[in-house]
Design a protein around this motif. Structure first.
Motif, short mmCIF file in Angstrom:
data_model
loop_
_atom_site.label_atom_id
_atom_site.label_comp_id
_atom_site.label_asym_id
_atom_site.label_seq_id
_atom_site.Cartn_x
_atom_site.Cartn_y
_atom_site.Cartn_z
N ARG A 468 0.81 -1.22 0.00
CA ARG A 468 0.00 0.00 0.00
C ARG A 468 0.84 1.27 0.00
N SER A 469 2.12 1.13 0.39
CA SER A 469 2.98 2.32 0.38
C SER A 469 3.21 2.84 -1.03
N GLY A 470 3.04 1.98 -2.01
CA GLY A 470 3.22 2.41 -3.39
C GLY A 470 1.94 2.79 -4.08
N MET A 471 0.84 2.91 -3.31
CA MET A 471 -0.46 3.24 -3.89
C MET A 471 -1.01 4.52 -3.29
N GLY A 472 -1.67 5.28 -4.11
CA GLY A 472 -2.41 6.45 -3.64
C GLY A 472 -3.87 6.28 -3.98
N MET A 473 -4.74 6.69 -3.07
CA MET A 473 -6.16 6.42 -3.25
C MET A 473 -6.95 7.68 -2.92
N VAL A 474 -7.86 8.05 -3.81
CA VAL A 474 -8.78 9.15 -3.57
C VAL A 474 -10.19 8.60 -3.74
N LEU A 475 -10.97 8.66 -2.68
CA LEU A 475 -12.30 8.06 -2.70
C LEU A 475 -13.37 9.11 -2.93
N GLN A 476 -14.54 8.63 -3.34
CA GLN A 476 -15.69 9.51 -3.48
C GLN A 476 -16.11 10.06 -2.13
N ASP A 477 -16.07 9.21 -1.09
CA ASP A 477 -16.37 9.64 0.27
C ASP A 477 -15.07 10.14 0.90
N THR A 478 -14.99 11.45 1.07
CA THR A 478 -13.75 12.04 1.57
C THR A 478 -13.56 11.70 3.05
N TRP A 479 -12.31 11.62 3.48
CA TRP A 479 -12.00 11.39 4.89
C TRP A 479 -10.92 12.37 5.31
N LEU A 480 -11.27 13.19 6.29
CA LEU A 480 -10.34 14.12 6.90
C LEU A 480 -10.34 13.89 8.41
N PHE A 481 -9.25 14.24 9.05
CA PHE A 481 -9.20 14.11 10.51
C PHE A 481 -9.14 15.49 11.13
N GLY A 482 -9.42 15.56 12.43
CA GLY A 482 -9.38 16.83 13.12
C GLY A 482 -7.96 17.37 13.16
N GLY A 483 -7.75 18.54 12.56
CA GLY A 483 -6.42 19.14 12.48
C GLY A 483 -6.43 20.26 11.46
N THR A 484 -5.27 20.78 11.16
CA THR A 484 -5.19 21.86 10.19
C THR A 484 -5.22 21.31 8.77
N ILE A 485 -5.49 22.19 7.83
CA ILE A 485 -5.47 21.79 6.41
C ILE A 485 -4.07 21.32 6.03
N ARG A 486 -3.06 22.00 6.55
CA ARG A 486 -1.68 21.61 6.26
C ARG A 486 -1.42 20.17 6.74
N GLU A 487 -1.87 19.85 7.94
CA GLU A 487 -1.65 18.51 8.49
C GLU A 487 -2.40 17.45 7.69
N ASN A 488 -3.59 17.77 7.21
CA ASN A 488 -4.35 16.81 6.42
C ASN A 488 -3.68 16.53 5.08
N ILE A 489 -3.07 17.55 4.48
CA ILE A 489 -2.34 17.32 3.23
C ILE A 489 -1.07 16.53 3.51
N LYS A 549 3.00 10.72 -3.96
CA LYS A 549 3.76 10.31 -5.14
C LYS A 549 3.74 8.80 -5.34
N PRO A 550 2.57 8.21 -5.48
CA PRO A 550 2.48 6.75 -5.59
C PRO A 550 2.82 6.27 -6.99
N SER A 551 3.16 4.99 -7.08
CA SER A 551 3.41 4.41 -8.40
C SER A 551 2.11 3.89 -9.02
N ILE A 552 1.11 3.62 -8.19
CA ILE A 552 -0.21 3.20 -8.66
C ILE A 552 -1.23 4.14 -8.03
N LEU A 553 -2.05 4.73 -8.86
CA LEU A 553 -3.03 5.70 -8.39
C LEU A 553 -4.43 5.14 -8.59
#
Length: 662
Positions: A468-489, A549-553
């Motif tokens: 999973r370290s080589g994969m990046g995933m963006v879902l339709q259902d967004t998930w953010l945690f409590g924190g700053t926008i910078r920390e979430n990125i 920067k994943p190899s599989i998106l």
């Protein structure tokens, strides 16, 4: 709106598991603290021994006082034996017998010096016992808190090893209740009961020894109530156990309902279902009230019942003890000490009975925790991992089959190859298996048969973290945690520099709106993303994927929540992101995947078509029908690019009557 799995009020009540094995397993968690427990036990023994000696020594003070009062009334100058003989000669044999058993000097009053020494000795004993018990309690608090700390760590570690299937089948609120409420209940109960339980058990043993030392007859009378107390406690515990189990089960259901209702508060309000949600809450809350009331009411009968038996015991001892004093076989101080012991004997039994009912609640919570700890884990990572590189991104599905339920196939004999750097778009109706395909690739689920390889390496031959370290995933259902926008990125790469974070934010067009916020990148958002729109939340998750920067998106309808203009910009950014990376795009709006290298059309877990956009249109098959249906929807005024679940679905006419109109 009844939820599957909700308790039926008319159904038989679920019974708790066996109390003994569950309690034994709970106590075994204390084993790593055995060194501390030995010290705790020795301190408890010291405290009990000192406390137990107290009444016996106080009996001497009573004897000194009583002997002095009686001796002062006797004629001076005579020995005790002479006084006793004179009393017998006068026919006062009862008083003579009692006087014969006393240590009295005729004509001498109370020896206050001796009484003072005895009381000082008792005070020292009780102070020492209190110090020992205080030290024992403090050590036991350390033991229990360290044990609960390890338990929480075990649960946290276990949750990371559970498969996605588990979380799909258990309400999140119930899981949270087990991890928080049930663990807290176990901790509080152990803190309240363990110290007293050790002290009380040792006290019963010590007091029993002292009672037999003073009078075996009175000791046997005192023991008459013990079997009755044990029977009463066992019967009450047996009847309260199922209700304690229900209490914590319904606590989990209430938490699950509240979490569900208030997470979707806007939807509930929009559909006017507030009353229905309130009724469901009231129904579940009533079940919790009833089970809590019954468990506490029934367990609350233990102490009054044992106290009643203790009072009967006290009456018997007082009567028989008085007769023994009158006959001279026991001194008044010994009877007084024995009465103290009998009270001390009944009190620990009462407290043990009450604590056992508290333990019912703790064990009920422990069983719910054990259900998590005993849940089937995902298959372990291989002992010998394949060390070959898997950074090129060639993905192959080879005759893959998968089922969530044994009787219902989801994917059957599916084969698919994604070449490095290619974009594979997956389209099809809802339930066709699109997201399941991605879940299998990420090893959120394991395939039933077949194999998935990346760069010729079977994904089961590497660890999940490496995969999973080589994969990046963006879902339709967004998930953010409590924190700053910078920390979430920065969640995409904790080691990223400030420049890399800003670069990812600009690439995903987060930088466009973040400067309109009061604190910019330091703006704090909660886990629900309050303060930013749904589209802005989506952009933040896309920036997070940029930074990784994943190899599989993997993009699962990643632009569904952004406006049309932003979508064009994000599509350009993702095109740059996808360069030299293998990408899987799950899409419903076919206009977003025209440039895909391969478009895969799925139906009922099978690939019915695959090819480029142009070749599929020329084939005039399922993809062509789906594409034309979306185009027709746009022409007739529908939302171009909307989701038409079935390729052959008809376009809904604009003249369809609204609900509530003729």
């Amino acid at each position: 709106m009844s939820r599957p799995g909700a308790a039926d009020p008319g159904a038989p009540r679920a019974k708790a598991k066996s109390f003994g094995p569950s309690l034994e397993r709970l106590l075994r968690m204390l084993a790593p603290e055995r060194a501390y427990l030995v010290v705790v036990f020795l301190l408890a023994v010291g405290s009990v021994v000192l406390n137990t000696l107290g009444p016996q020594i106080l009996g001497r003070a009573t004897n000194l006082t009583f002997d002095g009062l009686v001796g002062k009334q006797l004629p001076a100058g005579q020995s005790k034996d002479q006084v006793v003989e004179n009393l017998r000669a006068q026919g006062n044999t009862t008083f003579a017998d009692m006087l014969a058993g006393m240590d009295v000097i005729p004509g001498t009053g109370i020896d206050f010096t001796a009484v003072g020494h005895v009381l000082a000795g008792v005070l020292a004993l009780y102070i020492g016992a209190s110090v020992f018990q205080w030290l024992q309690t403090q050590l036991l608090i350390i033991v229990i808190n360290r044990t609960v700390n390890r338990l929480r760590a075990r649960i946290e570690d276990k949750l990371h090893r559970l498969p996605l299937r588990y979380f799909d089948s258990v309400p999140r609120g119930d899981v949270l209740s087990r991890v928080t409420n049930d663990v807290d209940n176990v901790a509080q109960t152990l803190q309240q009961t363990m110290s007293q339980l050790i002290i009380n058990v040792l006290s019963v043993i010590g007091i029993l020894i002292m009672m037999f030392w003073i009078s075996w007859l009175l000791a046997l009378i005192a023991l008459l109530t013990v079997p009755l107390a044990i029977m009463v406690t066992a019967q009450i515990a047996k009847r309260s156990k199922p209700y304690f189990k229900d209490q914590w089960k319904f606590t989990g259901e209430v938490n699950a309902h509240v979490e569900e209702a208030f997470t979707g508060h806007e939807v509930v309000s929009a559909f006017g279902r507030g009353n229905e949600v309130g009724e469901r809450f009231a129904e579940t809350n009533d079940k919790l009230y009833n089970s809590s009331f019954r468990s506490q009411f029934i367990s609350g009968l233990t102490m009054p019942a044992i106290m009643f038996l203790g009072n009967l015991n006290y009456v018997l001892i007082a009567v028989v003890g008085g007769l023994r004093v009158a006959s001279g076989r026991l001194s008044l101080g010994e009877v007084q000490a024995f009465i103290q012991y009998s009270r001390g004997f009944t009190q620990p039994l009462t407290q043990i009975g009450a604590m056992m009912n508290l333990m019912q609640s703790a064990v009920a919570s422990a069983e719910r925790i054990f259900e998590i700890l005993d849940a089937e884990e995902q298959s372990p990572d291989p002992d010998r991992v394949d060390s070959r590189r898997i950074d090129r991104g060639r993905v192959a599905f080879e005759n893959v089959s998968f089922r969530y339920e044994a009787q219902t196939p989801v994917i059957e004999n599916l084969s698919l190859v994604a070449e490095p750097g290619h974009v594979v778009a997956i389209v099809g109706p809802t339930g066709a298996g699109k997201t399941t395909l991605v879940n299998l690739l990420m090893r959120f689920y394991e395939v039933d048969s077949g194999a998935i390889t990346i760069d010729e390496v079977d994904i089961t031959a590497v660890t999940r973290d490496r995969l999973r370290s080589g994969m990046g995933m963006v879902l339709q259902d967004t998930w953010l945690f409590g924190g700053t926008i910078r920390e979430n990125i920065a969640y995409g790469d904790p080691d990223a520099t400030e420049d890399e974070i800003l670069e990812a934010a600009r690439a995903a067009y987060v930088d466009r709106f973040v400067h309109t916020l009061p604190h910019g990148y330091e703006t704090v958002i909660d886990e629900e993303g309050s303060g930013v729109s749904a589209g802005e939340k989506q952009l933040i998750t896309i920036a997070r994927a940029f930074l990784a920067k994943p190899s599989i998106l993997i993009l699962d309808e990643a632009t569904s929540s952004v406006d049309t203009r932003t979508e064009v910009l994000v599509q350009r950014a993702m095109a740059a992101l996808r360069r030299d990376r293998t990408s899987f795009v799950i899409a419903h709006r076919l206009s977003t995947i025209r440039d895909a290298d391969t478009i895969v059309v799925m139906q009922k877990g099978e690939i019915v078509e695959q090819g480029t956009h142009e070749s599929l249109l020329e084939a005039r098959g399922a993809y062509s029908l789906l594409y034309n249906a979306q185009f027709a929807a746009a022409v007739t005024g529908g939302e171009g690019g909307g989701d038409t679940d079935l390729p052959y679905a008809e376009v809904i006419p604009r003249s369809m009557p609204r609900r509530g109109r003729p």
